[in-house]
Design a protein around this motif. Sequence first.
Motif: not given
Length: 194
Positions: A57-74
């Motif tokens: 629904g939000g994200i479909f990943c058939y490749g490579d993905g990384e969800i990692m915030p930098n120090s200031k973000n959520t």
Amino acid sequence: QATLLMQGGTIYNNTADTGGGIYIDRYSPSTSETYPGHLKITGGAVTNNTAKKHEGGGIFCYGDGEIMPNSKNTILISGNRTKTTSDLGGGGIHVNATGKMSIINAVITGNSADVLGGGVAGCLHGMVTNLSPKTAAIYSNTARHKINTYPNGLGNAVDHDRPLLSWNDRLKADAIDYFVAGYSVIGSQSLNGG
């Protein structure tokens, strides 16, 4: 290899057959050769998107993905939905086939799937990792456990190679927020303390 880098902003209120907000493929549309796309999210939100026919629904990943915030973000993944009743699900995120997704310190909540993994779902050959000591907060998502395709019901959807794996009420209850049929590694503590 194409890369989508999201450092902020919001992807919201979109609808597609697959990957309502973001679709990361592994094939070149012009040659059908394998070139896995790459998704890197360091900030922002993916909210209120819908996959009408298939997963993610939000994200479909058939490749490579990384969800990692930098120090200031959520990073927020919320309010997304997959309406499929013939695939596994993944209201917030779905990792498909040979796709790989590393999720670190994101908030994944309020998403829904008509089948499994209201927050996150991964198929048999996908890989989902949460390796940080403090992993993603995946909570308060919904999964309705409807499925129409597999002749033996959800048990066959869970693991084609191990038909003795029984689909029972405990597994259904555990598959509401997070369901990965293949490879999954989870860190020792989630952001919400669980």
